[in-house]
Design an enzyme around this catalytic site. Structure first.
Site, short mmCIF file in Angstrom:
data_model
loop_
_atom_site.label_atom_id
_atom_site.label_comp_id
_atom_site.label_asym_id
_atom_site.label_seq_id
_atom_site.Cartn_x
_atom_site.Cartn_y
_atom_site.Cartn_z
CE LYS A 154 22.30 3.32 -0.95
NZ LYS A 154 23.60 3.01 -1.49
N1 PMP Z 1 29.03 4.00 0.91
C1 PMP Z 1 28.29 3.87 -0.21
C2 PMP Z 1 28.70 4.63 -1.41
C3 PMP Z 1 27.18 3.02 -0.23
O1 PMP Z 1 26.46 2.87 -1.35
C4 PMP Z 1 26.83 2.31 0.94
C5 PMP Z 1 25.65 1.36 0.93
N2 PMP Z 1 24.45 2.01 1.19
C6 PMP Z 1 27.60 2.52 2.09
C7 PMP Z 1 28.69 3.37 2.06
C8 PMP Z 1 27.23 1.87 3.40
O2 PMP Z 1 26.05 2.48 3.89
P1 PMP Z 1 25.03 1.68 4.77
O3 PMP Z 1 25.78 1.18 5.95
O4 PMP Z 1 24.00 2.69 5.14
O5 PMP Z 1 24.50 0.58 3.94
#
Ligand code: PMP
Length: 303
Positions: A154
């Protein structure tokens, strides 16, 4: 209105909100090498609790490894810092945003001369998308390719691509947009993963150019535990959106958000029709019960 709470956690110290960032030559600000997480906490029957905190901190460490960030704290240190900050700011529910970045030093791309900063903020933020089903458009910008960037990390810089996508779609009558990957498969929305339902079959894009969402993993588990459904993870062609009965997004911020319609790149629109007992509504309810501490079987996911 800008968000604001009283305290920020910065390099082991609690500081006031406006003490977060202090120099325009911060390396990361110029080149995008920040890593972050996006975590939610809920007002449960047993005090505010953070949902799957350990998994978020583990992903933050995974992201930091990409930039060879040498961290001077353990994941337990960061988990304690998150709890401390929630308590000090006296908020019952909201978001926690840890971010790690290179401070300023030489302005070369190589970052490791700069010291690392870690800052955690919390704030109150309600529903991110909508409680009602939303309208989605597939946009022209593609998700970055996993062969060029580690999309399982991320990294703030990746979101520049998402900002451009948001500009492409803003003001066109849609609530959100959906990105394809560079192989022309459905990838994700820039902040959520996506699922499609056909009868009792559920599919979601396989882990390739998408972030392995913690909500995605939770929903896959809940569908198995509560509805005996094994989700199929595979490539999904955009033309398939017309074959499905239902679709929903998952993400920490958006939780489970039901999709009302998707418009493809040829302007064709599919409207999904939902019954009260449709899988999307049922999984949304189960998910919200779990994160809010109303399901005894999953209290271990709350910290
Ligand atoms: N895809 C992206 C690009 C994101 O930024 C997020 C948010 N974190 C998600 C998917 C969903 O991930 P999560 O369920 O861990 O929040």
């Amino acid at each position: 209105m800008p968000i604001e709470t009283k305290y920020i956690w910065r390099n082991w110290e609690i500081v006031n909100w406006d003490m977060a960032i202090d120099h325009n030559l911060i390396h990361t600000l110029h080149y995008g090498g920040w890593v972050f997480e996006w975590i939610r906490f809920y007002d449960t029957p047993n005090w505010p609790k953070i949902f799957r905190l350990k998994e978020h901190i583990d992903r933050l460490f995974y992201s930091a490894k990409l930039f060879e960030m040498e961290l001077s704290f353990t994941s337990q240190n960061l988990m304690d810092a998150c709890v401390d900050l929630v308590v000090r700011n006296w908020i019952n529910s909201g978001y926690i945003r840890p971010i790690i970045y290179f401070w300023y030093s030489k302005m070369w791309l190589y970052p490791k001369w700069a010291k690392l900063e870690i800052v955690i903020s919390v704030w109150n933020w309600g529903t991110y998308l909508s409680d009602n089903p939303i309208k989605v458009m597939i946009c022209k910008i593609r998700r970055l390719d996993r062969r060029s960037a580690d999309m399982w990390a991320k990294v703030c810089g990746y979101y520049a691509n998402s900002i451009v996508a948001s500009l492409e779609t803003h003001g066109k009558g849609f609530d959100e947009w959906l990105l394809l990957d560079t192989d022309w498969n459905i990838a994700e929305w820039p902040g959520e993963n996506i699922f499609f339902v056909k009868g009792k079959q559920i599919v979601t894009p396989k882990l390739w150019s998408i972030l392995p969402g913690i909500t995605r993993a939770t929903v896959i588990q809940l569908l198995k535990d509560k509805f005996w459904i094994i989700v199929e993870e595979r490539n999904i062609n955009p033309n398939e959106i017309f074959d499905f009965d239902e679709a929903f997004f998952t993400g920490t911020a958006a939780e489970v958000t039901i999709i009302w319609s998707i418009q493809d790149q040829n302007w064709k629109i599919i409207n999904y029709n939902y019954e009260q007992d449709s899988i999307s509504y049922m999984i949304k309810k189960v998910y919200l019960d779990v994160v809010k501490g109303n399901n005894q079987d999953y209290l271990g996911r709350l910290y």
